[in-house]
Design a protein around this motif. Structure first.
Motif, mmCIF file in Angstrom:
data_model
loop_
_atom_site.group_PDB
_atom_site.id
_atom_site.type_symbol
_atom_site.label_atom_id
_atom_site.label_comp_id
_atom_site.label_asym_id
_atom_site.label_seq_id
_atom_site.Cartn_x
_atom_site.Cartn_y
_atom_site.Cartn_z
ATOM 1 N N ARG A 186 21.003 29.705 -10.200
ATOM 2 C CA ARG A 186 22.151 29.133 -10.918
ATOM 3 C C ARG A 186 21.926 27.639 -11.095
ATOM 4 O O ARG A 186 22.150 27.089 -12.159
ATOM 5 C CB ARG A 186 23.455 29.414 -10.174
ATOM 6 C CG ARG A 186 24.118 30.740 -10.534
ATOM 7 C CD ARG A 186 23.204 31.949 -10.356
ATOM 8 N NE ARG A 186 23.855 33.223 -10.630
ATOM 9 C CZ ARG A 186 24.190 34.104 -9.696
ATOM 10 N NH1 ARG A 186 23.923 33.856 -8.407
ATOM 11 N NH2 ARG A 186 24.770 35.243 -10.037
ATOM 12 N N ASN A 187 21.542 26.981 -10.029
ATOM 13 C CA ASN A 187 21.068 25.612 -10.148
ATOM 14 C C ASN A 187 19.806 25.479 -9.315
ATOM 15 O O ASN A 187 19.603 26.221 -8.351
ATOM 16 C CB ASN A 187 22.155 24.612 -9.719
ATOM 17 C CG ASN A 187 23.198 24.435 -10.826
ATOM 18 O OD1 ASN A 187 22.870 24.066 -11.962
ATOM 19 N ND2 ASN A 187 24.463 24.728 -10.521
ATOM 20 N N TYR A 235 14.654 26.393 -16.161
ATOM 21 C CA TYR A 235 15.497 25.395 -16.821
ATOM 22 C C TYR A 235 14.652 24.333 -17.514
ATOM 23 O O TYR A 235 15.059 23.759 -18.515
ATOM 24 C CB TYR A 235 16.435 24.753 -15.806
ATOM 25 C CG TYR A 235 17.644 25.601 -15.459
ATOM 26 C CD1 TYR A 235 18.346 26.296 -16.444
ATOM 27 C CD2 TYR A 235 18.089 25.697 -14.151
ATOM 28 C CE1 TYR A 235 19.457 27.062 -16.133
ATOM 29 C CE2 TYR A 235 19.219 26.463 -13.831
ATOM 30 C CZ TYR A 235 19.890 27.146 -14.830
ATOM 31 O OH TYR A 235 20.996 27.897 -14.531
ATOM 32 N N GLU A 482 26.552 28.405 -8.203
ATOM 33 C CA GLU A 482 27.213 28.080 -9.467
ATOM 34 C C GLU A 482 27.813 26.677 -9.427
ATOM 35 O O GLU A 482 27.899 26.001 -10.451
ATOM 36 C CB GLU A 482 28.314 29.100 -9.774
ATOM 37 C CG GLU A 482 27.817 30.451 -10.218
ATOM 38 C CD GLU A 482 27.549 31.401 -9.061
ATOM 39 O OE1 GLU A 482 27.571 30.945 -7.891
ATOM 40 O OE2 GLU A 482 27.328 32.599 -9.315
ATOM 41 N N PRO B 544 26.686 26.644 -13.455
ATOM 42 C CA PRO B 544 25.232 26.807 -13.512
ATOM 43 C C PRO B 544 24.663 25.996 -14.682
ATOM 44 O O PRO B 544 25.335 25.845 -15.714
ATOM 45 C CB PRO B 544 25.049 28.312 -13.754
ATOM 46 C CG PRO B 544 26.327 28.954 -13.299
ATOM 47 C CD PRO B 544 27.397 27.934 -13.582
ATOM 48 N N GLN B 545 23.455 25.515 -14.528
ATOM 49 C CA GLN B 545 22.890 24.701 -15.605
ATOM 50 C C GLN B 545 22.812 25.482 -16.915
ATOM 51 O O GLN B 545 22.892 24.899 -17.996
ATOM 52 C CB GLN B 545 21.512 24.153 -15.197
ATOM 53 C CG GLN B 545 20.974 23.130 -16.183
ATOM 54 C CD GLN B 545 19.815 22.342 -15.627
ATOM 55 O OE1 GLN B 545 19.920 21.756 -14.542
ATOM 56 N NE2 GLN B 545 18.697 22.322 -16.340
ATOM 57 N N TRP B 546 22.657 26.790 -16.821
ATOM 58 C CA TRP B 546 22.651 27.613 -18.037
ATOM 59 C C TRP B 546 23.931 27.373 -18.843
ATOM 60 O O TRP B 546 23.905 27.271 -20.073
ATOM 61 C CB TRP B 546 22.550 29.104 -17.658
ATOM 62 C CG TRP B 546 22.234 30.006 -18.819
ATOM 63 C CD1 TRP B 546 20.997 30.377 -19.254
ATOM 64 C CD2 TRP B 546 23.181 30.630 -19.700
ATOM 65 N NE1 TRP B 546 21.113 31.203 -20.348
ATOM 66 C CE2 TRP B 546 22.436 31.376 -20.635
ATOM 67 C CE3 TRP B 546 24.568 30.639 -19.791
ATOM 68 C CZ2 TRP B 546 23.033 32.129 -21.651
ATOM 69 C CZ3 TRP B 546 25.176 31.370 -20.799
ATOM 70 C CH2 TRP B 546 24.409 32.116 -21.714
ATOM 71 N N CYS B 547 25.051 27.271 -18.128
ATOM 72 C CA CYS B 547 26.338 27.011 -18.794
ATOM 73 C C CYS B 547 26.482 25.543 -19.190
ATOM 74 O O CYS B 547 27.117 25.240 -20.214
ATOM 75 C CB CYS B 547 27.483 27.394 -17.857
ATOM 76 S SG CYS B 547 27.530 29.150 -17.435
ATOM 77 N N ARG B 550 25.256 25.240 -22.396
ATOM 78 C CA ARG B 550 25.893 26.187 -23.344
ATOM 79 C C ARG B 550 27.338 26.438 -22.905
ATOM 80 O O ARG B 550 27.741 27.592 -22.694
ATOM 81 C CB ARG B 550 25.180 27.547 -23.344
ATOM 82 C CG ARG B 550 23.694 27.556 -23.638
ATOM 83 C CD ARG B 550 23.133 28.949 -23.343
ATOM 84 N NE ARG B 550 21.698 29.043 -23.501
ATOM 85 C CZ ARG B 550 20.807 28.738 -22.554
ATOM 86 N NH1 ARG B 550 21.218 28.314 -21.363
ATOM 87 N NH2 ARG B 550 19.506 28.872 -22.787
#
Lengths: 558, 558
Positions: A186-187, A235, A482, B544-547, B550
């Motif tokens: 998540r990170n 990432y 998260e 999370p970095q994904w979010c 985005r």
């Protein structure tokens, strides 16, 4: 003065002990004993392995640099008089009882649970005669060294203890699995963050680093056989774990008595694989995500696809074959059936094979677990694989219980081995509210915060019959990330994550049979926190410092 | 392309803005503009004060070192083409509109609220013509510089923006008080921790450091007139703020547009004064503490004692006279009546003077506030001083509402000025459970965690009439440190504490009149968090970095 029970002594003289986890047997006195400036550790082992020598050197460094003042008003200044006449300890001798070939700590740490020997015996006389640490394994010696370094305080550069003599007839762990889980998907967390965490784990005798290395959000694991997964799924090019990084972490852990249990969660939690292998992923980033996954982004491996099964088995092989651990986690939580129901390819594959989804999952699991079995590894799964589906898993499979502590009894009823990872006791990340956007109420399913007091009340044997207790391998606290990153890793994990370390080392009961008691534990937890800070881990205060040095005055009714 | 409203643009092109707090007026385009490697800032001010030149130098440093990649998939790599032909900005010119004698930022920052001018105008053309920042004060120029540095991203060492032109016709704060409170008494924070916090505060235009410097647990403030207070009351000789430390912090703050509002909480929360002046303290460490105080240790100043009143007035004088601020907090929360009821000396003094406890408190308050008035300072108090007692406080007194946001209306009904510090929105420390020992349930009165989403919904004008709105000076987020220390200071405070900074700068409504909107804000908060990390403050991830790259895909129904 020798007391029959160190815990009994605690009730009389508060916070006299700084040991965490508290040894399963312990006798101690109240004499002062000074560590000589020339104190040395003698390794009475033939051809001692290098990692044992390194551990001894590290222990000596801690003895020199911890500089922990006693957590009492005055911070030990009143000890000055006693120290003028205190005996001086010149040395500690390490001996191996085992006559078998000597294995290194690193080799011992990655043994099968049944073959790991972590116990030790420690005697620290109060008259200055040499201390003796003995064990059946180098790993046991390592555990004993960790205990030994926790005995000492500093006052004006004098290193001393005030609880000599110390006699630990036999300190052996109640459970073979004592873990800490970190989610690096998540990170991202740098190798240095993980190493710092491994250090802290080793200080409290945690022996398993459960590395939830990838998830739907990112794939930082660089595999030589599948470089595209990290190339497309990390990432960034710098937020990856190279093969060398993994080996570095595995070695660093093993030298500290820690096995690395890597997890590649399947078939759910795999959306990011679509970045390099879109054919293998159903419902990739499907909208709304909440229909197809427990959190964004949606995406699951096409479990009915022979090509995907083959890929997954090869992925497990690639990841697991370079790890010394006998265990590998294949995940298995939160499989979303709607994702497959709405995936035309999966539906076509189910139809052509004549299988139900559950049967297809069984085929998937058999094949992917089979890849691990071919490497001699045992699969670890989340509880749904046992409780939600009727699969033909090997009875050796280790099951992690996470949804609720109550589910342990259900797993035990199916005669599977259990690792306790209950969200209602051991999730370190809970309590920060919701992280999903567009949600002003901001409540999360896993609120509230799991206090150390709550974690410390966990009973590994609750709701189990005596015939089932052998199924409990141990447990772990977990950090899903998260809402975490390297900036709060230490402070969210420590000292809280030490509570399970004690539960699963000492057992949920004190030597006198009474339950573990937070009131007894808090002063020791303070000591641990301060020692961690001295050693570079940013563990946080659990009370105002006024209370830290007077915990008996900060109880509810004091 | 110029849009009439930057927020409207946001709705079309997500996360195009990195500004926090969002300016009260804003027009921007979508053109690319590169910051020249020789970019410079011209200070078009006669005899510019040194702190303005330092602020300019700091801004240039941030422009060079922020190196924040855009928070989009690919982290801005797709901008490379546009950057090849983008115009280049060579310079920014700072001008003062004011024709009065030029005051330094430090001088402006400590003015009375009514005389502080923080507004500015900023124009960044998209064609490479110089940018212009103008204000009526050096403090306004400082605020504008903070905004300017938030415009820029990095791609392969090219510093650029993608929202040129930017036109901020007038950015002025909605409220004059925008604070952050740190408690340095429950646990100690080094000067470096405070300075790092002041930096972060300045980036989001927070203008008041509410320094809860002492409390019942410790007295780290070294006062030349009362050295015994810290000598006996600090946690150790190294855990103190010397007179030089205080001046260092005050100067550092003022140069960054921040006034230091020091608090010496009285008459409650003063147990530690008994360590050096036992005669002045009632119910010192009385047991059970819960009868005499809201947390251990119990102990309150003997408010009916002339000697104690004299001491307290002199204490305020000693502390306040070296501070440039026009304000000083005398505290006043959680006065415990049972402490006085059971204190023979207080009862004797009440009897001999013929006063009720309330009347004695009034005498105490008049005398101690009088000492501040003699210095030309205005007292700040917690809400109980207004709501729980009938005291003859000056109507100028500033009242901090902490128990509940609902109490603001009660304070307004008494026509006092309000600083919002509601525990149900702005207490950063809540949510970690109980810290009192011997309490396995571990619940705290201030649970749960106050999420940024919750804080961001705070309405400063709720339940107030339009005639009362002028009473609202602003608000602050607060970190009480029973369970905090330097190890979690950054991560527990940031970016959450920026939510009130925006509410009280921009106002609780967007320029189009709609309420502040967390969904619009989250991408900007992500940007702020990343920029803070680049500048050395350990703000944590909210998703999370994904979010993070985005955010639109991580909303509830996306």
């Amino acid at each position: 003065m020798i007391y029959p029970n160190g815990l009994f002594l605690l009730a009389i003289i508060p916070h006299v002990l700084a040991l965490w986890p508290i040894p399963t047997t312990l006798k101690n006195g109240t004499d002062f004993l000074i560590l000589s400036p020339t104190f040395d550790i003698t390794v009475n082992v033939n051809n001692p392995p290098q990692d044992l020598l390194s551990a001894v050197a590290q222990a000596k460094t801690y003895l020199n640099t911890d500089k922990l003042q006693r957590l009492v008003p005055g911070r030990g200044s009143s000890d000055a008089g006693a120290l003028k006449t205190a005996p001086v300890l010149l040395g500690l001798t390490l001996t191996l009882q085992n006559t078998n070939p000597v294995l290194s700590i690193s080799e011992e740490s990655v043994q099968d649970f049944a073959n790991r020997s972590e116990g030790y015996t420690l005697s620290v006389p109060s008259n200055g005669k040499p201390a003796v640490l003995s064990a059946n394994s180098t790993l046991g010696l390592f555990r004993g060294l960790s205990t030994f370094t926790q005995l000492w305080y500093d006052l004006a550069n004098v290193t001393y203890t005030n609880i000599a003599p110390v006699s630990i007839a036999k300190d052996v762990p109640a459970y073979p699995y004592r873990g800490f889980m970190l989610d690096t998907a998540r990170n991202f967390f740098a190798v240095s963050d993980i190493k710092r965490t491994l250090d802290a784990m080793s200080w409290v005798k945690i022996n398993t680093f459960h590395w939830h290395i990838v998830d739907s959000q990112s794939f930082p694991l660089v595999l030589p056989e599948f470089p595209e997964l990290a190339q497309q799924g990390a990432y960034s090019t710098s937020e990856v774990y190279s093969a060398a990084d993994v080996q570095d972490i595995v070695s660093y852990a093993a030298e500290r008595g820690i096995d690395v249990l890597m997890e590649i969660d399947t078939p759910g939690h795999t959306a990011i694989i679509a970045a390099s292998h879109p054919d293998f992923v159903a419902c990739n980033q499907a909208s709304p995500w909440s229909t197809f996954a427990n959190e964004p982004p949606a995406g699951q491996l096409r479990l009915a696809s022979p090509a995907t099964i083959n890929f997954t088995a090869n992925l497990f092989t690639a990841a697991a074959k370079v790890l010394p651990s006998k265990y590998f986690s294949t995940g298995g939580d939160e499989v979303n059936t709607e994702c497959y129901a709405q995936d035309p390819q999966t539906q076509a594959e189910l139809k052509s094979s004549g299988k139900t989804l559950e049967q297809a999952l069984n085929t998937f699991t058999e094949a992917t677990h089979g890849a691990l079995a071919n490497l001699g590894k045992t699969a670890v799964v989340w509880e749904e694989m046992i409780l939600d589906y009727n699969l033909t898993l090997s009875q050796d499979t280790v099951v992690m219980v996470w949804i609720s502590s109550q589910d342990a009894a259900l797993v035990a009823a199916k005669n599977f081995r259990i690792v306790h990872a209950p969200s209602n006791y051991f999730y370190l990340d809970c309590g920060a509210g919701e992280w999903i956007g567009d949600d002003p109420s901001g409540n999360s399913w896993c609120d509230p915060f799991k206090t150390w007091q709550n974690s410390y009340t966990f009973d590994p044997l609750a709701n189990l019959t005596s015939a089932q207790t052998h199924l409990v391998l141990g447990g772990e606290q977990l950090l899903w990330t998260e809402q975490s990153d390297p900036n709060n890793l230490d402070s969210i994990a420590w000292p809280r994550a030490a509570t399970s370390a004690e539960i699963f080392w000492t057992g949920a009961k004190q030597p006198d049979g009474s339950p573990l008691d937070g009131t007894e534990a808090l002063p020791r937890l303070h000591e641990l926190r301060y020692r961690m800070v001295q050693r570079g881990v940013g563990a946080i205060q659990l009370q105002p410092q006024w209370c830290v040095v007077r915990p008996e005055l900060c109880n509810l009714n004091s």
